[in-house]
Write a protein that holds these residues in place. Structure first.
Motif, PDB file in Angstrom:
ATOM      1  N   LYS A 158      39.367  40.858  35.227  1.00 20.62           N
ATOM      2  CA  LYS A 158      40.503  40.570  36.418  1.00 20.62           C
ATOM      3  C   LYS A 158      41.188  39.693  35.365  1.00 20.62           C
ATOM      4  N   ARG A 159      41.403  39.291  34.789  1.00 19.34           N
ATOM      5  CA  ARG A 159      42.725  38.447  33.294  1.00 19.34           C
ATOM      6  C   ARG A 159      43.149  39.697  33.302  1.00 19.34           C
ATOM      7  N   ALA A 160      41.966  40.991  32.903  1.00 23.18           N
ATOM      8  CA  ALA A 160      43.294  41.974  32.601  1.00 23.18           C
ATOM      9  C   ALA A 160      43.859  43.054  32.932  1.00 23.18           C
ATOM     10  N   SER A 161      43.579  42.819  34.162  1.00 22.81           N
ATOM     11  CA  SER A 161      44.043  43.660  35.634  1.00 22.81           C
ATOM     12  C   SER A 161      43.053  44.792  35.540  1.00 22.81           C
ATOM     13  N   ILE A 162      42.109  45.052  35.591  1.00 23.60           N
ATOM     14  CA  ILE A 162      41.376  45.923  35.442  1.00 23.60           C
ATOM     15  C   ILE A 162      40.527  46.588  36.914  1.00 23.60           C
ATOM     16  N   ASP A 163      41.234  47.515  37.831  1.00 28.48           N
ATOM     17  CA  ASP A 163      39.747  48.018  39.101  1.00 28.48           C
ATOM     18  C   ASP A 163      38.491  47.633  38.536  1.00 28.48           C
ATOM     19  N   PHE A 164      37.769  46.831  39.040  1.00 25.31           N
ATOM     20  CA  PHE A 164      36.706  47.781  39.020  1.00 25.31           C
ATOM     21  C   PHE A 164      35.499  47.650  39.512  1.00 25.31           C
ATOM     22  N   GLY A 165      35.922  47.645  41.221  1.00 23.60           N
ATOM     23  CA  GLY A 165      35.451  48.013  42.290  1.00 23.60           C
ATOM     24  C   GLY A 165      34.124  46.778  42.452  1.00 23.60           C
ATOM     25  N   GLN A 166      33.126  47.047  42.759  1.00 23.78           N
ATOM     26  CA  GLN A 166      32.175  46.357  43.118  1.00 23.78           C
ATOM     27  C   GLN A 166      31.185  46.488  41.685  1.00 23.78           C
ATOM     28  N   ILE A 167      30.366  45.208  41.982  1.00 25.67           N
ATOM     29  CA  ILE A 167      29.898  44.882  40.741  1.00 25.67           C
ATOM     30  C   ILE A 167      27.820  44.836  41.979  1.00 25.67           C
ATOM     31  N   ALA A 168      26.941  45.775  41.463  1.00 19.51           N
ATOM     32  CA  ALA A 168      25.801  45.901  42.392  1.00 19.51           C
ATOM     33  C   ALA A 168      25.278  44.636  40.546  1.00 19.51           C
ATOM     34  N   LEU A 169      24.372  44.181  41.718  1.00 22.30           N
ATOM     35  CA  LEU A 169      23.514  43.541  40.354  1.00 22.30           C
ATOM     36  C   LEU A 169      22.077  43.357  40.748  1.00 22.30           C
ATOM     37  N   ASN A 170      21.204  43.997  40.053  1.00 25.66           N
ATOM     38  CA  ASN A 170      19.664  44.380  40.771  1.00 25.66           C
ATOM     39  C   ASN A 170      18.586  42.529  40.545  1.00 25.66           C
ATOM     40  N   THR A 171      18.120  42.374  40.989  1.00 29.13           N
ATOM     41  CA  THR A 171      17.350  41.273  41.008  1.00 29.13           C
ATOM     42  C   THR A 171      16.068  41.372  41.146  1.00 29.13           C
TER      43      THR A 171
END
Length: 192
Positions: A158-171
């Motif tokens: 976010k600080r580097a203004s990179i658009d990463f979309g959604q992050i899926a985190l496995n549980t």
């Protein structure tokens, strides 16, 4: 021996009346025999305990010890030790697998997959430490470490203004067994 175990299992399945209520009982039984499986009391108890562990995973049955059980147990202990070591030495990290929209071909986000650096520097895969996720306490530590790393990476992007979309985190099941996964995730997000 088989007849005794079957008789015991059958009797334990009978409903018991206690204070006017019927109680259903089930039992998991681990079987080991002297001289076939072990020749000392301590070894015999260990063999029976290993068989009991297998019986508990199958629920309400009797399992007779087999030497493979000891090998499986030792392998699980070794895998769990690898996971504990990786956590202790801060070598657990997310490996980001891209997620694409198949229609447009555009990147929609990432799935954060567990990876860990082995002591020899090679990449460790989750199956190599799978038994660690059966240990609720250790699974929570691994899950929290992954959550922290993913949230930290998201902040950097976010600080580097990179658009990463959604992050899926496995549980894993341990995250939900603690019954506070959502609260922990929201609290970790508020800190950042």
């Amino acid at each position: 021996l088989a007849a005794i175990v079957e008789s015991l299992s059958t009797r334990l399945r009978e409903k018991l009346e206690h204070n006017g209520r019927f109680i259903e009982c089930r039992a998991s039984i681990g079987v080991a025999t002297y001289s076939d499986h072990a020749v000392t009391a301590a070894s015999l108890i260990k063999c029976a305990d290993l068989a009991l562990g297998v019986a508990k995973t199958k629920r309400s049955c009797a399992v007779t010890f087999h030497p493979d059980m000891e090998e499986d147990f030792e392998r699980e202990i070794s895998m769990t030790a690898l996971a504990r070591d990786a956590i202790h030495q801060d070598r657990v990290f997310p490996f980001y697998q891209p997620k694409l929209d198949l229609r447009s071909g555009k990147l929609t986000g990432f799935e954060a997959l567990l990876r860990w650096e082995q002591s020899d520097g090679n990449l460790g895969l989750p199956y190599m430490v799978a038994p660690a996720f059966l240990d609720t306490e250790l699974a929570l530590v691994i899950g929290d470490r992954m959550m922290t790393r993913v949230l930290d990476d998201m902040q950097k992007w976010k600080r580097a203004s990179i658009d990463f979309g959604q992050i899926a985190l496995n549980t894993c099941a341990g995250d939900f067994a603690a019954n506070d996964f959502a609260e922990r995730l929201l609290a970790a997000m508020r800190v950042r």
